[in-house]
Design a protein around this motif. Sequence first.
Motif, short mmCIF file in Angstrom:
data_model
loop_
_atom_site.label_atom_id
_atom_site.label_comp_id
_atom_site.label_asym_id
_atom_site.label_seq_id
_atom_site.Cartn_x
_atom_site.Cartn_y
_atom_site.Cartn_z
N ASP A 112 0.64 -1.13 0.04
CA ASP A 112 0.04 0.10 0.00
C ASP A 112 0.61 1.08 -0.12
OD1 ASP A 112 -2.26 -1.37 -0.05
OD2 ASP A 112 -2.35 -1.56 2.23
N SER A 113 2.17 1.29 -0.04
CA SER A 113 3.14 2.23 -0.02
C SER A 113 3.82 2.56 -1.23
CB SER A 113 4.27 2.20 1.12
OG SER A 113 3.51 1.89 2.39
N LEU A 114 4.09 3.80 -1.46
CA LEU A 114 5.03 4.44 -2.47
C LEU A 114 6.37 4.29 -1.87
CD1 LEU A 114 5.63 5.43 -5.28
CD2 LEU A 114 5.43 7.74 -4.40
N VAL A 115 7.49 3.34 -2.33
CA VAL A 115 8.85 3.46 -1.66
C VAL A 115 9.54 4.34 -2.52
CG1 VAL A 115 10.59 1.84 -1.23
CG2 VAL A 115 8.08 0.97 -0.88
N LEU A 116 10.09 5.21 -1.88
CA LEU A 116 11.29 6.09 -2.34
C LEU A 116 12.74 5.68 -2.06
CD1 LEU A 116 9.43 9.54 -1.60
CD2 LEU A 116 9.49 7.88 -3.67
N GLY A 117 13.59 5.60 -2.97
CA GLY A 117 14.96 5.37 -2.59
C GLY A 117 15.44 6.87 -2.52
N SER A 118 15.81 7.21 -1.10
CA SER A 118 16.07 8.65 -0.73
C SER A 118 17.74 8.68 -0.59
CB SER A 118 15.42 9.10 0.23
OG SER A 118 14.05 9.11 0.16
N ILE A 148 9.09 15.08 2.98
CA ILE A 148 9.83 13.92 2.39
C ILE A 148 11.11 14.39 2.01
CG2 ILE A 148 10.07 12.68 -0.03
CD1 ILE A 148 6.77 12.54 -0.38
N TYR A 149 12.02 13.56 2.29
CA TYR A 149 13.69 14.16 2.56
C TYR A 149 14.18 14.04 1.08
CZ TYR A 149 18.64 14.62 3.12
OH TYR A 149 19.94 15.07 3.07
N ASP A 150 13.81 13.12 0.03
CA ASP A 150 14.41 13.47 -1.28
C ASP A 150 13.34 13.34 -2.30
OD1 ASP A 150 15.88 13.16 -3.57
OD2 ASP A 150 16.87 11.42 -3.03
N THR A 151 12.74 14.41 -2.67
CA THR A 151 11.73 14.73 -3.71
C THR A 151 12.15 14.42 -4.98
OG1 THR A 151 11.92 17.00 -3.67
CG2 THR A 151 10.30 16.12 -1.94
N GLN A 152 13.29 14.31 -5.39
CA GLN A 152 13.61 14.37 -6.73
C GLN A 152 14.20 13.06 -7.29
OE1 GLN A 152 16.57 17.74 -7.09
NE2 GLN A 152 14.68 18.78 -8.05
N THR A 153 14.26 11.96 -6.42
CA THR A 153 14.80 10.69 -6.59
C THR A 153 14.00 9.90 -7.53
OG1 THR A 153 15.22 8.41 -5.69
CG2 THR A 153 13.36 9.57 -4.61
N GLY A 154 14.60 9.21 -8.51
CA GLY A 154 13.90 8.78 -9.60
C GLY A 154 13.59 7.13 -9.46
N GLU A 193 10.20 5.92 2.83
CA GLU A 193 11.69 6.32 2.28
C GLU A 193 12.63 5.33 2.95
OE1 GLU A 193 12.71 10.61 1.44
OE2 GLU A 193 11.33 10.81 3.26
N ILE A 194 13.57 4.84 1.87
CA ILE A 194 14.55 3.90 2.26
C ILE A 194 15.89 4.65 1.89
CG2 ILE A 194 13.30 1.86 2.32
CD1 ILE A 194 14.49 1.15 -0.27
N TRP A 195 16.91 4.52 2.68
CA TRP A 195 18.29 5.24 2.16
C TRP A 195 18.94 4.31 1.33
CZ3 TRP A 195 17.94 9.81 3.25
CH2 TRP A 195 17.63 10.51 4.59
N ILE A 196 19.40 4.91 0.25
CA ILE A 196 20.16 4.28 -0.89
C ILE A 196 21.20 5.02 -0.97
CG2 ILE A 196 18.04 3.40 -1.86
CD1 ILE A 196 18.61 5.74 -4.13
N LYS A 197 22.42 4.34 -1.82
CA LYS A 197 23.56 4.80 -2.06
C LYS A 197 23.39 5.97 -2.77
CE LYS A 197 25.93 0.13 -2.17
NZ LYS A 197 26.62 -0.45 -2.90
N THR A 198 24.19 7.03 -2.61
CA THR A 198 24.53 8.22 -3.43
C THR A 198 25.45 8.29 -4.28
OG1 THR A 198 23.76 9.60 -1.48
CG2 THR A 198 24.67 10.65 -3.14
N ILE A 199 25.03 8.02 -5.89
CA ILE A 199 26.07 7.83 -6.80
C ILE A 199 25.89 9.02 -7.62
CG2 ILE A 199 26.99 6.31 -8.64
CD1 ILE A 199 25.66 4.11 -7.20
N TYR A 200 27.08 9.88 -7.91
CA TYR A 200 27.03 11.05 -8.65
C TYR A 200 28.40 10.78 -9.80
CZ TYR A 200 23.92 13.47 -5.72
OH TYR A 200 22.81 13.88 -4.84
N ILE A 201 27.71 10.80 -11.10
CA ILE A 201 28.70 10.29 -11.80
C ILE A 201 29.20 11.37 -12.57
CG2 ILE A 201 29.12 8.88 -13.93
CD1 ILE A 201 27.16 6.85 -12.99
N ASP A 202 30.58 11.99 -12.73
CA ASP A 202 30.85 12.98 -13.41
C ASP A 202 30.11 14.43 -12.95
OD1 ASP A 202 32.86 11.37 -14.80
OD2 ASP A 202 31.51 10.93 -16.41
#
Length: 220
Positions: A112-118, A148-154, A193-202
Amino acid sequence: MEYQKVILIPAYTPDEKLISLLKMLTEHGTVNIVVNDGSGHDYDALFKKAEVYAVVLRHEENRGKGAALKTGLQYIEKFVKPPYIIVTADADGQHAVSDIIRAASVAEREPDSLVLGSRKIEKNAPFRSRFGNGLTRAVFRISTGTAIYDTQTGLRAFCDKYVSFMKDIPGERYEYEMNVLLCWARAKRSVREIWIKTIYIDGNTSSHFHVIRDSILIYG
């Protein structure tokens, strides 16, 4: 009840990181759907490689991330048999496979939840990521009363029963992702929300976010 894991990836001018992502996802037994959002003929060979690991849908012209996600949802609703969990993920390698699979597993336990990888936005994150997320976080909280902490997560996961709801949410480009959160909050539905790895490429240069145009759409 066991849910199939369906990974939906909108892709605009991707590189080989998309192929690597699809290969790794396949090892987890996922159903992969890629939407080529008008990348042009220069990318035909790459999407041909992707067809080994995924169903590849195509827009002849670039229509935006929201439109690509809706095209994928329409296909899934028509051709994938429930029950399943849909996970939306980016094509540029910024989402770890382990986090994609974990988001699906959480959504399976909490259908019943929308799960966000934040992502935890740290000081060394690219400026536009820190600025954009901070501002949209504040605007969203003021607008809805929901934090919501990370509103822009895809990276987002949800159960098959919400496909029609998600398809009907307005927005064709990046504003669609904010509209999803707004509609979910206004419908009083659970957001997890669940915490995920933060990966920024270049320095996050692979992002197709248009600062002026897409910001206007989002805040509007």
